[in-house]
Write a protein that holds these residues in place. Sequence first.
Motif, mmCIF file in Angstrom:
data_model
loop_
_atom_site.group_PDB
_atom_site.id
_atom_site.type_symbol
_atom_site.label_atom_id
_atom_site.label_comp_id
_atom_site.label_asym_id
_atom_site.label_seq_id
_atom_site.Cartn_x
_atom_site.Cartn_y
_atom_site.Cartn_z
ATOM 1 N N TYR A 42 67.449 125.623 21.303
ATOM 2 C CA TYR A 42 67.829 124.454 22.096
ATOM 3 C C TYR A 42 68.801 124.840 23.217
ATOM 4 O O TYR A 42 68.566 124.549 24.386
ATOM 5 N N ASN A 43 69.881 125.514 22.856
ATOM 6 C CA ASN A 43 70.920 125.802 23.848
ATOM 7 C C ASN A 43 70.448 126.772 24.931
ATOM 8 O O ASN A 43 70.681 126.550 26.115
ATOM 9 N N SER A 44 69.785 127.837 24.506
ATOM 10 C CA SER A 44 69.382 128.854 25.484
ATOM 11 C C SER A 44 68.352 128.275 26.459
ATOM 12 O O SER A 44 68.398 128.531 27.662
ATOM 13 N N ASN A 45 67.426 127.459 25.935
ATOM 14 C CA ASN A 45 66.434 126.853 26.812
ATOM 15 C C ASN A 45 67.041 125.741 27.664
ATOM 16 O O ASN A 45 66.681 125.579 28.830
ATOM 17 N N LYS A 79 58.461 126.977 21.531
ATOM 18 C CA LYS A 79 57.734 127.802 20.554
ATOM 19 C C LYS A 79 57.888 129.278 20.872
ATOM 20 O O LYS A 79 58.045 130.102 19.966
ATOM 21 N N SER A 80 57.837 129.608 22.152
ATOM 22 C CA SER A 80 57.949 131.017 22.547
ATOM 23 C C SER A 80 59.317 131.571 22.187
ATOM 24 O O SER A 80 59.446 132.708 21.749
ATOM 25 N N HIS A 81 60.344 130.763 22.412
ATOM 26 C CA HIS A 81 61.690 131.250 22.116
ATOM 27 C C HIS A 81 61.855 131.514 20.623
ATOM 28 O O HIS A 81 62.474 132.490 20.215
ATOM 29 N N LYS A 82 61.271 130.643 19.843
ATOM 30 C CA LYS A 82 61.328 130.833 18.382
ATOM 31 C C LYS A 82 60.620 132.141 17.996
ATOM 32 O O LYS A 82 61.098 132.908 17.157
ATOM 33 N N ASP A 183 61.307 135.555 35.973
ATOM 34 C CA ASP A 183 61.855 134.385 35.275
ATOM 35 C C ASP A 183 62.207 134.832 33.854
ATOM 36 O O ASP A 183 61.722 135.860 33.387
ATOM 37 N N GLY A 184 63.049 134.089 33.193
ATOM 38 C CA GLY A 184 63.348 134.398 31.792
ATOM 39 C C GLY A 184 64.475 135.406 31.604
ATOM 40 O O GLY A 184 64.700 135.880 30.489
ATOM 41 N N ASN A 185 65.196 135.716 32.662
ATOM 42 C CA ASN A 185 66.273 136.709 32.542
ATOM 43 C C ASN A 185 67.420 136.231 31.668
ATOM 44 O O ASN A 185 67.951 136.980 30.854
ATOM 45 N N GLY A 186 67.813 134.977 31.860
ATOM 46 C CA GLY A 186 68.921 134.438 31.086
ATOM 47 C C GLY A 186 68.590 134.458 29.600
ATOM 48 O O GLY A 186 69.350 134.973 28.774
ATOM 49 N N ARG A 187 67.427 133.916 29.263
ATOM 50 C CA ARG A 187 67.031 133.844 27.850
ATOM 51 C C ARG A 187 66.889 135.235 27.239
ATOM 52 O O ARG A 187 67.364 135.493 26.132
ATOM 53 N N THR A 188 66.249 136.135 27.967
ATOM 54 C CA THR A 188 66.083 137.500 27.446
ATOM 55 C C THR A 188 67.453 138.170 27.294
ATOM 56 O O THR A 188 67.722 138.820 26.282
ATOM 57 N N GLY A 189 68.301 137.974 28.276
ATOM 58 C CA GLY A 189 69.629 138.600 28.240
ATOM 59 C C GLY A 189 70.472 138.131 27.079
ATOM 60 O O GLY A 189 71.246 138.903 26.501
ATOM 61 N N ARG A 190 70.313 136.871 26.700
ATOM 62 C CA ARG A 190 71.094 136.355 25.569
ATOM 63 C C ARG A 190 70.556 136.915 24.249
ATOM 64 O O ARG A 190 71.299 137.097 23.295
#
Length: 309
Positions: A42-45, A79-82, A183-190
């Motif tokens: 939830y938070n990262s997305n 779903k992808s983040h999970k 795209d997706g740098n923030g999520r991947t970085g976390r």
Amino acid sequence: MLLRQNLHDLLEEKLTTLNRLRPLSKTMVQKLRERFEVEMTYNSNAIEGNSLTLKETYWVIQEGLTLKGRPIKDILETKSHKAALDFLYEIIEQDSKNTFSEQTIKQLHQLIIKDIDPNMAGRYRDIDVFISGSDHTPPSALDVPLRMRELLLWQSKNQKLHYVVEFAAMIHHMFVNIHPFEDGNGRTGRLVMNIFLMQYGFPLVIIQKNDRRKYYRVLQAADKGDYKPLVNFIGQAVLRSINIYLDTLLPAKEKEALISLAEAGKHTSYSQAYLSKLAKEGKIDAVKLRRNWMTTRKAVKDYMGQTKR
Ligand SMILES: Nc1ncnc2c1ncn2[C@@H]1O[C@H](COP(=O)(O)OP(=O)(O)OP(=O)(O)O)[C@@H](O)[C@H]1O
Ligand SMILES: [Mg+2]
């Protein structure tokens, strides 16, 4: 050290307590893991603009529900983040210290992006990008492969020189600073940052959506070479996660009850506002649950003892 000494000591003390409780109850660990997966997703997305609420995230990833009236993209991202988180846990369970590589980074990115844009997934960008809401301009796409090799080299040479929280925070910044993907740098970085923290034994560390402005501010300071605010910001997020773990796993008789700052204020000469300032600055052992800071009697006592010394 960049991490405040008292925060460092607190984290080590809590980690020792957590390790003393091992082996942890499988059921409880599973429950905690599920809770953290939902919270992190939830938070990262949400930090990157996803519209799902915490509850909706829970429904999608734990109950497999599809939500009417929400963009398909937001549901796919959830779903992808999970899936990426499950992969992260797999990496940690492999128990090897050498799991950090360009391949791992690309695999995490692949899982995050593949359902949104399969062509982009796991591939460095070939266009230049900017970060909205920040003054930092990432390097030219042409320099990304070299900059990523340098990052890996820096990691192998410096990991042992820094305390893990400091190191994880620095790697996180270097990674998002390069912004290797379209795209997706923030999520991947976390997620990348968590590889190091979790290998060391800390639970999954979550940057809260409510802290987004502070997160951007501390990254901005890091752009200018001042890593202290970022390191301490991450340190506080680590403290929050481990506090939640201990609150769940410690036997009731060993547990310090969490009390609100208003309650804590009644037992000291400090005002609630002052306690809140201490909590925000990470000077007192406290944890923010939803919107409220919680602490313990012992934490207040310890702080008073420290200031007297
Ligand atoms: N000043 C800064 N310096 C370096 N990185 C920053 C800075 N400010 C923000 N960031 C990082 O950039 C991310 C947002 O940038 P952007 O929106 O381009 O990311 P993205 O590639 O779309 O990733 P995602 O979709 O996962 O958010 C933030 O999550 C943060 O990690
Ligand atoms: Mg994005």
